[in-house]
Every structure is written in structure tokens, then in C-alpha cells.
Design an enzyme around this catalytic site. Structure first.
Site, short mmCIF file in Angstrom:
data_model
loop_
_atom_site.label_atom_id
_atom_site.label_comp_id
_atom_site.label_asym_id
_atom_site.label_seq_id
_atom_site.Cartn_x
_atom_site.Cartn_y
_atom_site.Cartn_z
N TRP A 351 -13.12 6.75 -3.41
CA TRP A 351 -13.28 6.28 -4.91
C TRP A 351 -13.97 5.17 -4.68
O TRP A 351 -14.45 4.41 -5.74
CB TRP A 351 -11.79 6.15 -5.41
N ASP A 352 -14.30 4.48 -3.68
CA ASP A 352 -15.17 3.28 -3.44
C ASP A 352 -16.26 3.41 -4.19
O ASP A 352 -16.91 2.57 -4.83
CB ASP A 352 -15.70 3.41 -1.79
N GLU A 478 -2.33 1.28 -0.86
CA GLU A 478 -1.71 2.45 0.26
C GLU A 478 -0.58 2.00 0.86
O GLU A 478 -0.03 2.38 2.00
CB GLU A 478 -2.97 2.64 1.19
N LYS A 590 -1.45 -3.66 -0.20
CA LYS A 590 -2.69 -3.56 0.89
C LYS A 590 -3.64 -4.10 0.22
O LYS A 590 -4.56 -4.79 0.70
CB LYS A 590 -2.88 -2.21 1.35
N GLN A 591 -3.62 -3.76 -1.27
CA GLN A 591 -4.92 -4.37 -2.02
C GLN A 591 -4.63 -4.30 -3.56
O GLN A 591 -3.31 -3.80 -3.93
CB GLN A 591 -5.99 -3.01 -1.73
C1 BGC Z 1 -8.40 1.73 1.53
C2 BGC Z 1 -9.00 2.64 0.58
C3 BGC Z 1 -10.31 2.94 0.59
C4 BGC Z 1 -10.74 3.37 1.92
C5 BGC Z 1 -12.29 3.41 2.32
C6 BGC Z 1 -8.68 1.94 2.89
O1 BGC Z 1 -8.58 0.97 3.80
O2 BGC Z 1 -7.14 1.31 1.23
O3 BGC Z 1 -8.73 2.04 -0.80
O4 BGC Z 1 -10.92 3.78 -0.33
O5 BGC Z 1 -10.34 2.31 2.95
O6 BGC Z 1 -12.79 2.25 2.14
#
Ligand code: BGC
Length: 757
Positions: A351-352, A478, A590-591
Site C-alpha cells: 500500500w506504500d 502492525e 508502530k506507525q
Molecule cells: C510497514 C508497512 C509497509 C511495509 C513496507 C512495514 O514495516 O509497517 O506499513 O507497507 O513496511 O514498506
């Protein structure tokens, strides 16, 4: 100065990082910034050449495999190495690790599209030489990777030998301890052809499982009269040597052409040879000229100028340049999490793309953005199939991570369960429509994607007490998995459902025949559309009365809070030090999750809720993912937290240049790179693109004197310049337009700069 990134360190750690930073690419082909002649023995290096989407399938081994877990995983492959060039001075081999490096400069020219290394070297026996390597991956000829070496003997050199190689014996990099990297299956390519023909060195490889083919066909040229030229063939590759006896400078150029059976069909070698034939008359200088022309056009609409901070200026240009180098420009490819700069996340698309990278291209180069949408459209059938496997009667569930469309995530709690990716993709189609007004595209592709993703939500959620609820999914954070009613997911699904219903009505009014055809193909009934509208309108968005915030999900706020203050620094990122379940039991992010939803869909909540939520979640967010700081910067800008906005922004702008996440060696963080641009344009400048049009609310970090950027909007090119006391808007090209400046209308006509104080 800020168009050139200089990275001349020669210590082990920095060399590895610089391989990523100095990588080159054009969206199709990518090569890491390795030394042509290699390193000294025992020196770890990730020597890499990649073609976007060129992969092999690997069986996933599970201890306990349950229904619907993917059997296979795709993996981008490190390909035939065309970088090899060894140089011998009277028999002594040039090496950066022997003799004396009297000076060395490595530059990446972001305006000219090439990288260089200039070395003044003294051999152990005292011979002196200046070697100037230049390399480029052509934007105009996607298969071409060219290296040019100018050797200037300075002292005591009688004879120079150049040994150029094409090596088919290549493997991927593995690290068993890091979940962000592959842990096995390093070797996935057989060498299927090695030969020399009509002055071309030819190597062809075939993948173990997918049987995809890749060829590298190389030709070389030299400006001097050489007295020996020969080929050496082994079972792994081809070497070609020239011997030159004089102390005059000489120039050697190597043209590597890569073709693959995914894009070029078979036979790949013949296709590469044909491309080589076209190159015969083209000099390295002309290739440089082509690069410059391409980049001039790119920077014209994409550059962000920052007056007052050279380091940030370098950071933003570097990030934009690397995005351009990595983004797929043909419908077979998208943009991988690490682009074409490394093997982290195995070349997968996440989804990035939609949330962090697509908007950059949408506003600066809509054609590239369109290609990203076309790629997603091309995997719609796989997404439909995946939805079926996951127990849905209808709809499309896009894979969490993939190359070809098949789900490649073996860890479903933080993988497949991130259903939001389907709404994220729908969101990008909607944004594309708002920015381009391309009705034909909406009819041909967008409507189908919106309908199929809306169906997924209709099938995943359920109505209870008049509210539409979505259970057991994972949001962007996550560290909190498989939850009911994740705010982000529900908000994005609501948007998806309502837009699908809206597009349906619009389609009906504008092209009922076209809609009928699509409906027939999808067997879509009007009742379904009514259900979408109903689900969208009544979507449950969790809210906590006591904190006056949007709740991340139904249970999040009841959990214990993770004690971030007393967590030792070496325990970060938490994912490398705690079992996932431990993390899931706490309030720790985490984000950005809810905070991100408040950015993307700000009209769903009032300012107070958005502000309270930001203050709440910020306290428990680790930013262990590089996708987090930029969102916090954007939202801090919105909330008027100037210092925070700037601090978070700084984290994004130089994340790879300073290796702050300590894994730049595995590739550059593409989403974060997009996030830097978002931090300026959506953050400081406050851009929002909605149905009502464009709105901006520019503010200027006090550390800067001004910033300037361009954007494309419905066929127009608009320049925004924010200085200390004022903002100027200039419609560079296109029809007059009214935009909102801090909620007040400002009318723009081509060529008339409007200055607002
Ligand atoms: C992030 C995800 C991301 C992935 C790839 C992970 O560490 O939590 O949101 O899509 O990295 O960049």
C-alpha cells in the site's frame, strides 16, 4: 551543489550504504552503486542488478499450514552482473583497497542522471593513474545500462589492460535474523546461455520455477589503438580484454542491454541484440544528453526548491530522484517498497504505493501515476480470486504484498489481514479522477475497481444495530492486529463504498450503455449499489467519549499502555525484539494509523477530535516504520504544531541519507521518500484535493526563507511560492481557476502571479 550528492566514504559500513544511495535505475532496470572492479576478499557487499517485477516463485514452508495460506511467494531476483570492469597497470590490478587512494570522489548527479567515481590512485609499485568512471541507466532506452571509464596515466604506466565481464553466476542476499529480508532461496537462476557473437557478449539466465528468461547482451568500445583484444568464456560468463601500450589517456565504454521474457517475450537474446544494433551509432555523450533532456522535463514539474537549508534541499531532491528511478513505467510493474535500490521486502509492492508515492506522481507527473493504477487494474483478476479464497462471494481483495498479483505474505496477521489496501487502491483511483477529470479512464478502469472493492466491504462487514461494522482486520499499525472496527479501515471503506455508489450514478447518467456492459460483465445489480450506499452512510467509526478521540479500534483503548519511556533504546524497533503477541496486548503503535485516516479523510471528524487523537496516539507511537514520521509531520502542520511538524519532517527528509533506520544498505525507503514531498506539499503548504477543488494553507518553517513547488491539476501547471511574509500562486499553463487559500477563494489566470499576504 544541491543537484549533486557526494558520497566518498570508503569504510565498510558506508560503502554498503552508499551502494543503495548511489544506485541507478529507470523504473525498469536498477543497479546498485557497486565498484566495477569489486571489493577486497571478505568484504560484504550487496552487488545487485534488478529488473522491476522480474521474479521467481518460492514455495513457502509453514510449520502449520492452514486453509488459504499462500503456497508460494514471489521474490525479485538479483540478475546477471554487467558491472564488472577490472583495470591492470603493467600487471598490477587497480583496487580501492590496495596501494594508495590519493583522492576519491563519488557523485550522483540528480539533474544529469548519472553517477561517477573519480579516483587518483597509486599502485603498490608506485604507478599513478586517474580513473573516471561514469555510469547511467537510460531513461530513454529502458534496457540500457552504460558505463564509461576514462583512464589517464599519470606516472610510470607503460601498459593498461582492461578486463570487462558479464557474470551470470549471481545470487540474492539473505539474512535469517531480519524479517524485512529474505531468509533463504538465495540462488534462483540457471545460466542457460553464454556465448560471444559479432562483438557481443551474451549471457542468458532462466529462473528455477517461473522459467522467466533474462538476457544481458554487452558491447564495448575503446577510443585507443589496442594491440590485443580477446574474449574469455567460462561456464558462468564472458570476459573481454583490451591491452593498450601507451601513456595517453583512453576511454572505454560498455553498453549492457537487459531484456526479459515478461516484457520483451522470447527470444530475449535476439531482442537484446536488436536493441544493441540501434545503439551502434550512439556515443556515451549522446546518452548523457538524452538523460539531461528527460530530467529537465521531470524537474520542471517536480522540483521543490528550499531556500535556507541546503541539507533539506539535497534530501528532497534525492528522494524525488530516487522515486523517479524506481517507479515502474510500464503496466507490468509498480514501485517496490525499496524500489530498484535493494532487496529488502523482496521487490514487493505494498500500500506504500497508493498512500505515500502515488500522490507525488499524481500531482507532478500524472502519466506515471496512471501507470501505477493500470498495474493495479492488471491484477484485478488475482484480487478477485483472492477474495474467493478468503471466503467472499464477490469482490476483490488486493494482496498485501505482491509482484504479479498473488498474495506473497506468509504472516497473515500483519499481512493479508490488512484489508485496507483494497480501500487504499480505491482511494487512489478517486484522487486520480479528482486531479485529472479523466472520465474515460474512470469508465474504463476506475469504476470496475471501485465496484469490486466496494463489494469486498459489503461482503466483509455486517449491519448491527443500524451500524455497518467490519470485524477481524488489521489497520496500518502492525503492532495491533486482527481487531474489530479499525478506525482507519472503516473510514477508508466508507469512502470506498460511497464513491462506488456515486460513480455508479454518474456512469448511469453519462453513459448508461457503457454501464450496462460493465454491469453485465460483473453481474452487478442495483440492489448491491443501494447496499453500498447504506453501508457507507452507516459505517461505524469508533469514538471514545472520555478521551474525545477516534478509537483505533473496539479494544485498543482498553489495553495497557506500553511503557515507552522505560524501554531501552536498543529494544527498538520493537518488532525485532518482542514476540508479536506481546506487542498486540498493549497500546503501542508502530506507525500512524488513526492519525493517517484523519489526514486522508479529514472531513469525517471535527478539528477537536483530530487534535485530541493526534495528541493521544503520538504518545504511544514508536515510528518503527518509516511510513510514520511524514504523516505526523503533515498532521502537526494542520494542527499548527510548527516545531513538531518540522522535527518530524527532518526525520523523513534525510532518513536514508543519514541511515537513521539502520537498514539503508538493504535499499531505500520509497514510501518515506514520497512522504518527504507530502510533508512539504500536504503538510507545510496544506494542499488538499477534494471534489470542491484545490485548497492550500501554506505555512513556512521558521528555519527556511522560502519554498517553491509546482503541481499539475486538470491540465494546468501551478507554481506555489511561500516566502516569509507572503504566498504567490502562478498559473504557469492552462485555463483560469479558483483555488482556496486558507478557505478564501483566489482566482488564477495564466501568467498573472497572485501574491497573498
Ligand atoms: C510497514 C508497512 C509497509 C511495509 C513496507 C512495514 O514495516 O509497517 O506499513 O507497507 O513496511 O514498506
Amino acid at each position: 551543489m544541491t543537484w549533486k550528492l557526494t558520497k566518498s566514504e570508503l569504510d565498510h559500513e558506508n560503502l554498503l550504504i552508499n551502494e543503495s544511495l548511489l544506485s541507478l535505475g529507470n523504473g525498469y532496470l536498477g543497479v546498485r552503486g557497486n565498484f566495477e572492479e569489486g571489493y577486497k576478499p571478505g568484504f560484504s557487499s550487496i552487488r545487485g542488478t534488478y529488473i522491476n517485477a522480474f521474479h521467481d516463485d518460492i514455495e513457502i514452508t509453514y510449520g502449520e499450514k492452514l486453509f488459504g495460506f499462500p503456497d508460494k511467494q514471489q521474490k525479485i531476483l538479483n540478475l546477471i552482473d554487467g558491472q564488472g570492469i577490472e583495470i591492470y597497470l603493467d600487471g598490477e590490478q587497480f583496487s580501492m583497497f590496495e596501494g594508495e587512494v590519493l583522492s576519491c570522489e563519488r557523485n550522483l548527479h540528480m539533474d544529469k542522471g548519472y553517477a561517477e567515481r573519480i579516483v587518483h590512485w597509486r599502485s603498490p609499485k608506485g604507478k599513478e593513474v586517474n580513473i573516471h568512471f561514469r555510469r547511467l541507466i537510460s531513461f530513454a532506452r529502458k534496457e540500457l545500462f552504460a558505463i564509461d571509464v576514462k583512464i589517464t596515466p599519470l606516472h610510470g604506466v607503460q601498459q593498461i589492460k582492461i578486463f570487462s565481464q558479464i557474470n551470470g553466476d549471481v545470487s540474492n542476499f539473505v539474512d535469517k535474523e531480519d524479517p524485512r529480508l529474505a531468509s533463504g532461496h538465495a540462488k534462483r537462476l540457471d545460466i542457460s546461455e553464454v556465448r560471444q557473437q559479432d562483438g557481443f557478449s551474451i549471457v542468458k539466465n532462466t529462473t528455477y520455477a517461473t522459467k522467466l528468461e533474462v538476457a544481458c547482451v554487452a558491447s564495448t568500445s575503446i577510443t585507443a589503438e589496442t594491440h590485443e583484444h580477446k574474449y574469455e568464456q567460462t561456464e558462468y560468463g564472458i570476459g573481454e580484454s583490451y591491452v593498450y601500450s601507451s601513456n595517453e589517456p583512453l576511454q572505454f565504454t560498455k553498453y549492457n542491454v537487459y531484456t526479459d521474457s515478461l516484457r520483451h517475450g522470447e527470444p530475449v537474446v535476439e531482442k537484446a541484440v536488436a536493441i544493441q544494433q540501434q545503439l551502434r551509432t550512439i556515443s556515451f555523450q549522446e546518452l548523457l544528453q538524452e538523460q539531461k533532456e528527460y530530467l529537465d522535463a521531470f524537474w520542471k514539474t517536480s522540483d521543490v526548491e528550499i531556500d535556507g537549508d541546503a541539507k533539506i534541499q539535497e534530501g528532497i531532491r534525492f528522494n524525488l530522484f530516487q522515486l523517479l528511478q524506481s517507479v515502474g513505467k510500464d503496466p507490468a510493474s509498480n514501485i517496490a517498497a525499496k524500489g530498484l535500490s535493494g532487496e529488502g521486502y523482496e521487490g514487493h509492492y505494498f500500500w506504500d504505493t497508493e498512500i505515500y508515492i502515488f500522490p507525488v506522481f499524481l500531482m507532478t507527473n500524472p502519466e506515471i501515476a496512471k501507470n501505477l493504477l493500470l498495474h493495479r487494474y492488471s491484477i484485478l483478476d488475482s484480487a478477485r480470486e483472492r477474495a474467493k479464497t478468503m471466503g467472499h462471494e464477490k469482490g476483490a481483495l488486493f494482496p498485501w504484498r505482491t509482484i504479479t498479483g498473488a498474495e506473497s505474505s506468509a504472516f497473515f496477521p500483519a499481512g493479508t489481514a490488512q484489508y485496507h489496501i483494497s480501500a487504499d487502491i480505491a482511494y487512489s483511483y478517486i484522487q486520480y479522477h479528482l486531479v485529472t477529470n479523466d472520465d474515460e479512464f474512470l469508465k474504463k478502469y476506475g469504476a470496475e475497481v471501485l465496484f469490486e472493492t466496494a463489494r469486498l466491504w459489503a461482503d466483509t462487514g455486517h449491519m448491527r444495530d443500524g451500524k455497518f461494522r467490519i470485524d477481524d482486520v488489521t489497520g496500518p499499525d502492525e503492532y495491533t492486529c486482527i481487531v474489530n472496527n479499525n478506525y482507519y479501515t472503516n473510514a477508508m471503506a466508507k469512502h470506498n463504498l460511497l464513491w462506488a455508489a456515486k460513480v455508479y450514478q454518474w456512469f448511469k447518467e453519462h453513459d448508461s450503455e457503457g454501464l450496462q456492459q460493465l454491469q453485465g460483465r460483473l453481474q452487478l445489480t442495483e440492489n448491491e449499489v443501494t447496499d453500498w450506499q447504506d453501508a457507507g452512510e452507516n459505517m461505524y467509526l469508533p469514538y471514545d467519549e472520555s478521551e474525545k478521540i477516534s478509537a483505533q479500534d473496539d479494544s485498543f483503548l482498553q489495553k495497557a499502555r506500553w511503557d515507552l519511556e522505560n524501554t531501552p533504546e536498543e529494544k527498538f524497533p520493537l518488532l525485532l525484539n518482542y514476540h508479536p503477541l506481546t506487542l498486540y496486548r498493549y497500546q503501542v503503535c508502530k506507525q500512524a494509523d488513526t492519525v493517517l485516516a484523519h489526514f486522508l479523510l479529514e472531513d469525517l471528524q471535527d478539528f477537536e477530535t483530530i487534535e485530541n487523537s493526534y495528541n493521544y496516539y503520538e504518545q504511544i507511537t514508536t515510528h518503527d516504520s518509516s511510513l510514520s514520521s511524514c504523516v505526523h509531520s503533515i498532521m502537526a502542520s494542520k494542527l499548527g504544531y510548527e516545531e513538531k511538524a518540522y522535527d518530524y519532517f527532518i526525520e523523513t527528509a534525510r532518513l536514508d541519507l543519514e541511515n537513521t533506520h539502520k537498514n539503508t544498505k538493504d535499499g531505500l525507503h520509497m514510501a518515506n521518500m514520497g512522504g518527504t514531498w507530502l510533508g512539504i506539499v500536504y503538510g507545510f503548504a496544506g494542499l488538499r484535493v477534494k471534489e470542491a477543488g484545490l485548497s492550500l494553507a501554506p505555512s513556512l518553517p521558521k528555519e527556511w526563507n522560502s519554498y517553491t513547488f509546482h503541481m499539475q491539476y486538470q491540465g494546468r501547471l501551478i507554481r506555489v511560492h511561500k516566502a516569509k511574509e507572503s504566498v504567490s500562486y502562478l498559473l504557469v499553463e492552462g485555463d483560469g481557476l479558483t483555488i482556496l487559500h486558507h478557505t478564501k477563494p483566489v482566482h488564477l489566470e495564466q501568467g498573472n502571479e497572485v501574491r497573498v499576504v
